[in-house]
Design an enzyme around this catalytic site. Structure first.
Site, PDB file in Angstrom:
ATOM      1  N   ASP A  18       0.872  -1.184   0.000  1.00 40.69           N
ATOM      2  CA  ASP A  18       0.000   0.000   0.000  1.00 40.69           C
ATOM      3  C   ASP A  18       0.907   1.230   0.000  1.00 40.69           C
ATOM      4  O   ASP A  18       2.098   1.138   0.286  1.00 40.69           O
ATOM      5  CB  ASP A  18      -0.871  -0.018   1.265  1.00 40.69           C
ATOM      6  CG  ASP A  18      -1.764   1.219   1.385  1.00 40.69           C
ATOM      7  OD1 ASP A  18      -2.377   1.612   0.381  1.00 40.69           O
ATOM      8  OD2 ASP A  18      -1.835   1.804   2.491  1.00 40.69           O
ATOM      9  N   SER A  19       0.306   2.386  -0.273  1.00 37.91           N
ATOM     10  CA  SER A  19       1.061   3.629  -0.192  1.00 37.91           C
ATOM     11  C   SER A  19       1.487   3.942   1.242  1.00 37.91           C
ATOM     12  O   SER A  19       2.406   4.720   1.458  1.00 37.91           O
ATOM     13  CB  SER A  19       0.213   4.785  -0.718  1.00 37.91           C
ATOM     14  OG  SER A  19      -0.951   4.915   0.060  1.00 37.91           O
ATOM     15  N   GLY A  51      -2.855   9.368  -3.354  1.00 34.04           N
ATOM     16  CA  GLY A  51      -4.207   9.651  -3.861  1.00 34.04           C
ATOM     17  C   GLY A  51      -4.372  10.918  -4.670  1.00 34.04           C
ATOM     18  O   GLY A  51      -5.340  11.060  -5.402  1.00 34.04           O
ATOM     19  N   CYS A  81      -4.134  -1.239  -2.134  1.00 35.55           N
ATOM     20  CA  CYS A  81      -4.270   0.208  -2.230  1.00 35.55           C
ATOM     21  C   CYS A  81      -5.142   0.496  -3.440  1.00 35.55           C
ATOM     22  O   CYS A  81      -4.786   0.137  -4.567  1.00 35.55           O
ATOM     23  CB  CYS A  81      -2.875   0.819  -2.418  1.00 35.55           C
ATOM     24  SG  CYS A  81      -2.878   2.584  -2.778  1.00 35.55           S
ATOM     25  N   ASN A  82      -6.284   1.108  -3.200  1.00 37.87           N
ATOM     26  CA  ASN A  82      -7.213   1.344  -4.314  1.00 37.87           C
ATOM     27  C   ASN A  82      -6.632   2.306  -5.337  1.00 37.87           C
ATOM     28  O   ASN A  82      -6.918   2.192  -6.527  1.00 37.87           O
ATOM     29  CB  ASN A  82      -8.533   1.909  -3.786  1.00 37.87           C
ATOM     30  CG  ASN A  82      -9.175   0.992  -2.778  1.00 37.87           C
ATOM     31  OD1 ASN A  82      -8.616   0.787  -1.707  1.00 37.87           O
ATOM     32  ND2 ASN A  82     -10.308   0.422  -3.116  1.00 37.87           N
ATOM     33  N   GLU A 159      -5.155   9.263   9.165  1.00 44.47           N
ATOM     34  CA  GLU A 159      -3.726   9.165   9.522  1.00 44.47           C
ATOM     35  C   GLU A 159      -3.401  10.051  10.732  1.00 44.47           C
ATOM     36  O   GLU A 159      -2.498   9.752  11.493  1.00 44.47           O
ATOM     37  CB  GLU A 159      -2.852   9.563   8.333  1.00 44.47           C
ATOM     38  CG  GLU A 159      -3.032   8.634   7.143  1.00 44.47           C
ATOM     39  CD  GLU A 159      -1.757   7.929   6.732  1.00 44.47           C
ATOM     40  OE1 GLU A 159      -0.670   8.405   7.070  1.00 44.47           O
ATOM     41  OE2 GLU A 159      -1.871   6.884   6.076  1.00 44.47           O
ATOM     42  N   CYS A 190     -11.229   2.675  -0.565  1.00 47.78           N
ATOM     43  CA  CYS A 190      -9.918   3.045  -0.011  1.00 47.78           C
ATOM     44  C   CYS A 190      -9.703   2.206   1.238  1.00 47.78           C
ATOM     45  O   CYS A 190     -10.602   2.099   2.077  1.00 47.78           O
ATOM     46  CB  CYS A 190      -9.891   4.537   0.343  1.00 47.78           C
ATOM     47  SG  CYS A 190      -8.363   5.073   1.150  1.00 47.78           S
ATOM     48  N   HIS A 192      -8.105   2.736   3.821  1.00 44.33           N
ATOM     49  CA  HIS A 192      -8.126   3.472   5.091  1.00 44.33           C
ATOM     50  C   HIS A 192      -9.530   3.517   5.704  1.00 44.33           C
ATOM     51  O   HIS A 192      -9.682   3.618   6.920  1.00 44.33           O
ATOM     52  CB  HIS A 192      -7.703   4.930   4.883  1.00 44.33           C
ATOM     53  CG  HIS A 192      -6.232   5.152   4.877  1.00 44.33           C
ATOM     54  ND1 HIS A 192      -5.448   4.843   3.811  1.00 44.33           N
ATOM     55  CD2 HIS A 192      -5.391   5.690   5.812  1.00 44.33           C
ATOM     56  CE1 HIS A 192      -4.188   5.171   4.084  1.00 44.33           C
ATOM     57  NE2 HIS A 192      -4.134   5.690   5.285  1.00 44.33           N
TER      58      HIS A 192
END
Lengths: 270, 270
Positions: A18-19, A51, A81-82, A159, A190, A192
């Site tokens: 993922d990022s 993103g 990660c979308n 985050e 996403c 997250h």
């Protein structure tokens, strides 16, 4: 792969990337679904977020990570990660022969199974801008209406763990349009967003089914490993968590996403 | 430098860099203060933001940019990013012989000139976490009280141009503590914040003087060039704007910060 024995392949780890830390929601689901599999995770925390970056840059970053995971000997890579899945999936599949699973198709299939005809999709600007959800839903269920909404500030809020009335106000801004359009299903595009799923459910309303990627992606990983006789049935798993930067908050944040403590290792890319 | 003629040096450009577009507020002030100077700007948009990354990573990224600017033949480098200035200034000065100006000292000096005794400082987590504002104010004016507050979500809001009541709600969250403490001066410790200066002034209240870096930093650049007889008095300036990523929104966002149209050039780092 022909020269390797089957047991040699089954014991290889699954690569997940993922990022940043969002993909850890997918790791959590894979651990639950496939408790004997070893996992190598890579989170590109030095360059997070992806993103709002260009497709060219997202592809370049993703390719660097995929090469690192291939060097780690993974048997399959999960694009958790979308933003990467929607902007770089075909590019990665064209350039690397390893098996890929991503978060988009399994989640779209789940949303189509439950919808009564109107699906809302939220995600980063790059994810929504790629149009990939719209295209896949329209391909699999041409009669379903799709309403997309970029929600770029949700990742920074999550985050920062800024979970208060300001986040509710932001969600009201973002979700109003989807609520007014009377969607019946909301797809969280996403990795997250599962961390604020209950808050999203409260604001979008009881009548909307909210679907996130992690569970369906883990199921898909299991199905593909079974299909290729690559499931690790017996081994004691060992996991590695690499990050391209380890800021002070990382262990706390990783715990939010994964639910367990991890030891993060620094791996500089680029 | 001894082998170069004075006119050869004066005609060199000024290098200005930031993690992204925020430093363009400093470029704008330098253009106004020194209209004959050429500028080479670098914005690390592929890896923005720096504000929640580790000191080690911030230093590594900053060093790569400084090397690029030195290759461009700049006569002086402006660290137009409070996160870099507060985490990497000494490191850069120890490792590169080029002259550096940064946004911190000129702004602190200005705040000390106007305060009646109580200064508030807002900035990214990395900026506030470094403690550099606190240390410098205490060194120059030991009797001034300093209250710091990290405001990490302001950069994402400004980069998303999400200028509505949700931003006000967020500012209320962030500024309450400083308002309750009755600060008389608020130092904006981030080159993004001038874009929401009026909104900040409205929420912190009329009795507080709000100070941003760009004007004072540009004055400092001018003073240093004058001191070293390096001011370009005659030439027609030419500017270059490099970015490590050029997402779709970049030209619009750059216009917000700079007030004029620019042609961004892609320069991949790392």
């Amino acid at each position: 792969m022909g020269s390797r024995s089957s047991s040699e392949i089954t014991s290889k780890p699954i690569g997940i990337f993922d990022s940043g830390v969002g993909g850890l929601t997918v790791v959590r689901a894979v651990m639950r679904e496939l408790p004997n599999e070893s996992i190598v995770y890579f989170g590109d925390t030095a360059r997070v977020p992806y993103g709002n970056k260009s497709t060219a840059t997202i592809r370049r970053f993703a390719a660097e990570i995929v090469e690192l995971l291939i060097e780690e000997g993974v048997k399959l890579i999960v694009i958790a990660c979308n933003t990467v899945a929607s902007n770089a999936r075909e590019y990665l599949m064209d350039n690397y022969s390893v098996k890929f699973v991503d978060v988009i198709a399994p989640t779209v299939e789940a949303a189509i199974r439950v919808t009564k005809g109107k699906i809302g999709v939220i995600g980063t600007k790059a994810t929504i801008g790629s149009g990939c959800y719209m295209r896949l839903i329209k391909k699999l269920a041409p009669n379903v209406e799709v309403i997309q909404k970029p929600t770029p500030l949700l990742v920074p809020f999550i985050e920062e763990r800024h979970y208060n009335h300001t986040l509710d106000t932001l969600l009201e801004d973002y979700l109003r349009e989807l609520r007014d359009a009377k969607i019946d299903t909301l797809l969280l595009g996403c990795t997250h967003y599962p961390l604020i799923k209950e808050r999203i459910e409260r604001i979008i309303g009881d009548e909307v089914v909210v679907i996130d990627s992690s569970h369906y992606t883990a199921k898909k990983v299991k199905a593909i490993l079974q299909q290729h006789s690559m499931v690790n049935e017996t081994a004691k798993p060992s996991h590695k968590f690499y990050f391209s930067d380890i800021p002070v908050d990382l262990p706390k944040l990783a715990h939010d996403f994964l639910g367990i403590e991890i030891e993060p290792y620094l791996k500089v890319l680029g």
